[in-house]
Design a protein around this motif. Structure first.
Motif, PDB file in Angstrom:
ATOM      1  N   ALA A  71       0.839  -1.203   0.000  1.00 21.75           N
ATOM      2  CA  ALA A  71       0.000   0.000   0.000  1.00 21.75           C
ATOM      3  C   ALA A  71       0.873   1.251   0.000  1.00 21.75           C
ATOM      4  O   ALA A  71       0.610   2.218  -0.738  1.00 21.75           O
ATOM      5  N   GLY A  72       1.930   1.247   0.796  1.00 19.91           N
ATOM      6  CA  GLY A  72       2.835   2.401   0.857  1.00 19.91           C
ATOM      7  C   GLY A  72       3.538   2.618  -0.476  1.00 19.91           C
ATOM      8  O   GLY A  72       3.588   3.732  -1.011  1.00 19.91           O
ATOM      9  N   LEU A  73       4.074   1.522  -1.032  1.00 18.27           N
ATOM     10  CA  LEU A  73       4.814   1.630  -2.285  1.00 18.27           C
ATOM     11  C   LEU A  73       3.915   2.137  -3.413  1.00 18.27           C
ATOM     12  O   LEU A  73       4.286   3.047  -4.167  1.00 18.27           O
ATOM     13  N   GLU A  74       2.717   1.567  -3.536  1.00 13.91           N
ATOM     14  CA  GLU A  74       1.829   1.980  -4.637  1.00 13.91           C
ATOM     15  C   GLU A  74       1.298   3.398  -4.417  1.00 13.91           C
ATOM     16  O   GLU A  74       1.092   4.141  -5.374  1.00 13.91           O
ATOM     17  N   THR A  75       1.074   3.789  -3.173  1.00 12.68           N
ATOM     18  CA  THR A  75       0.616   5.152  -2.887  1.00 12.68           C
ATOM     19  C   THR A  75       1.689   6.168  -3.280  1.00 12.68           C
ATOM     20  O   THR A  75       1.417   7.172  -3.958  1.00 12.68           O
ATOM     21  N   LEU A  76       2.925   5.893  -2.871  1.00 12.14           N
ATOM     22  CA  LEU A  76       4.004   6.846  -3.175  1.00 12.14           C
ATOM     23  C   LEU A  76       4.330   6.840  -4.670  1.00 12.14           C
ATOM     24  O   LEU A  76       4.635   7.882  -5.254  1.00 12.14           O
TER      25      LEU A  76
END
Ligand SMILES: *Cc1c(COP(=O)(O)O)cnc(C)c1O
Length: 424
Positions: free
Chosen positions: A306-311
């Motif tokens: 979730a963090g990787l795709e959000t950033l």
């Protein structure tokens, strides 16, 4: 506006959860908080079907708003359905760590944990282990989570726990000073310089009003810590990937801390924290070094994805331009309203952070005490509720800042400014 179902749920909650909530600030509003049914873009819908423009945004994590873009949703769903976690490493942890180290130059290595609190706990232990010293200097009114070292108030000569349950002998290792006060910092280093492991500060105080550093203050902190071989730790749990875009607040201020703590946005809305910094320091963490650190859920694949795709989404779209523009529109609109209707108040914020501070003399706060002297009861008992009646959801007390997300629109800004006009 009806709140019958929220009222019933709060009644039930009070029987099984202390204060009816799982985090104290949620019950800061009276007589009871609304319970959420669901989010929708820049809005949130409560269990009585009231819809609000949401400027709380989870208190920071939801940079993109309540709706996950397709890339984020797909990654989260895939990871969750493959089996949520393993107690063995996964590639996605490396990918998120590589993303962060690529964009935040002070960070060569990272350790992911599960909350901002855990990040600051780990950073403080690492700083103490690395320097062999005990004391941590913090800012009065700074917030670093619910942890023993930083729940301390008073001043450097008379620190005391700010919560029951913390021994005075723990508090004595924490030295609180006023933000922006260079003389107080010099005095603390004169008195305790040999035993100061680190200065720990938010680059911008985001949990106590919004208080900005004065010109040159962070360079001053950088210099005085370096002179005394103490570490400078930036707590970027709020400002990270919000202020200064992907380079974070340290990029905006052009200051290089030794360690940085992250949380909130870096997990894309899932529980997260991280400590990062120079490899030479970070490698003191176990198993590379001797400062113990561990966590069953740390580097959780769903969170990492979730963090990787959000950033990644933020890097590839106009996210920061959009949220910063709307932030600017809000602040300048609010400045006009305040000048007209409440000249003793101040509008604070930068990038996608904003707050109207109920100060009594119209001067911008330079430290937390300035915010504390404001009309905090009026904010809490009268103003917050009036804004809710206008279908605007603001953070639950005068001290926490508010956030623009990528899902907010010009219309949300217009409606919000109208509501402030009514409520102020
Ligand atoms: C929110 C916050 C924390 C604590 O993070 P949690 O995930 O709530 O434990 C720490 N530092 C700052 C600056 C924060 O805003």
């Amino acid at each position: 506006m009806k709140h019958d179902r929220s009222r019933d749920l709060y009644d039930r909650a009070l029987s099984v959860m202390p204060g009816g909530v799982n985090s104290a600030v949620r019950a800061a509003v009276e007589p009871y908080p609304f319970f959420v049914h669901k989010g929708d873009g820049g809005h949130v819908v409560d269990v009585d079907d009231n819809r609000y423009v949401d400027w709380v945004m989870g208190l920071g994590p939801l940079l993109l708003g309540h709706d996950m873009p397709e890339s984020v949703r797909a990654a989260v769903q895939r990871r969750a359905s493959e089996g949520p976690m393993y107690a063995a490493p996964t590639e996605v942890e490396i990918e998120l760590a590589e993303f962060v180290t690529r964009h935040v130059p002070s960070v060569e290595q990272l350790r992911f944990v599960n909350s901002g609190t855990e990040a600051t706990v780990s950073a403080v232990r690492l700083a103490r282990g690395y320097t062999g010293r005990n004391k941590i200097v913090v800012m009065q009114g700074g917030y670093h989570g619910a942890q023993e070292t930083t729940l301390v108030e008073g001043d450097a000569e008379h620190p005391r726990p700010s919560s029951a349950g913390i021994p005075q002998s723990f508090a004595e290792h924490t030295l609180p000073v006023p933000f922006n006060d260079r003389d107080a910092m010099r005095e603390v280093f004169e008195a305790h310089g040999d035993d100061i492991a680190a200065v720990l500060t938010e680059p911008i105080l985001g949990n106590y009003g919004i208080v900005h550093p004065e010109e040159g203050y962070h360079e001053f902190l950088r210099n005085i810590t370096a002179e005394h071989d103490a570490l400078l730790i930036f707590d970027e749990v709020i400002t990270g990937f919000r202020v200064g875009g992907l380079g974070c607040a340290q990029g905006r201020f052009d200051v290089t801390p030794d360690l940085t703590t992250f949380g909130k946005i870096v997990g894309g809305g899932f529980p997260v924290g991280a400590v990062g910094g120079r490899a030479e320091i970070m490698e003191h963490l176990t198993p590379a070094g001797d400062v113990f650190q561990a966590g069953t859920f740390s580097g959780h694949p769903v969170t990492m994805a979730a963090g990787l795709e959000t950033l990644t989404y933020a890097a590839e779209n106009d996210v920061y331009a959009h949220v910063d523009d709307l932030g600017e529109r809000l602040r300048s609109g609010l400045e006009d309203i305040v000048a007209d209707q409440a000249p003793e108040y101040t509008v604070a914020g930068t990038a996608s952070m904003f707050k109207v501070l109920f100060t009594r003399d119209g001067t911008e706060p330079t430290c937390a005490a300035d915010v504390e002297r404001g009309e905090t009861d009026r904010w809490r008992r009268i103003f917050w509720e009036s804004m809710l009646e206008e279908e605007i959801f603001l953070s639950q007390n005068q001290f926490e800042c508010q956030f623009v997300s990528h899902a907010h629109t010009d219309e949300d800004v217009d409606r919000t400014l109208e509501a402030y006009k009514e409520a102020l």
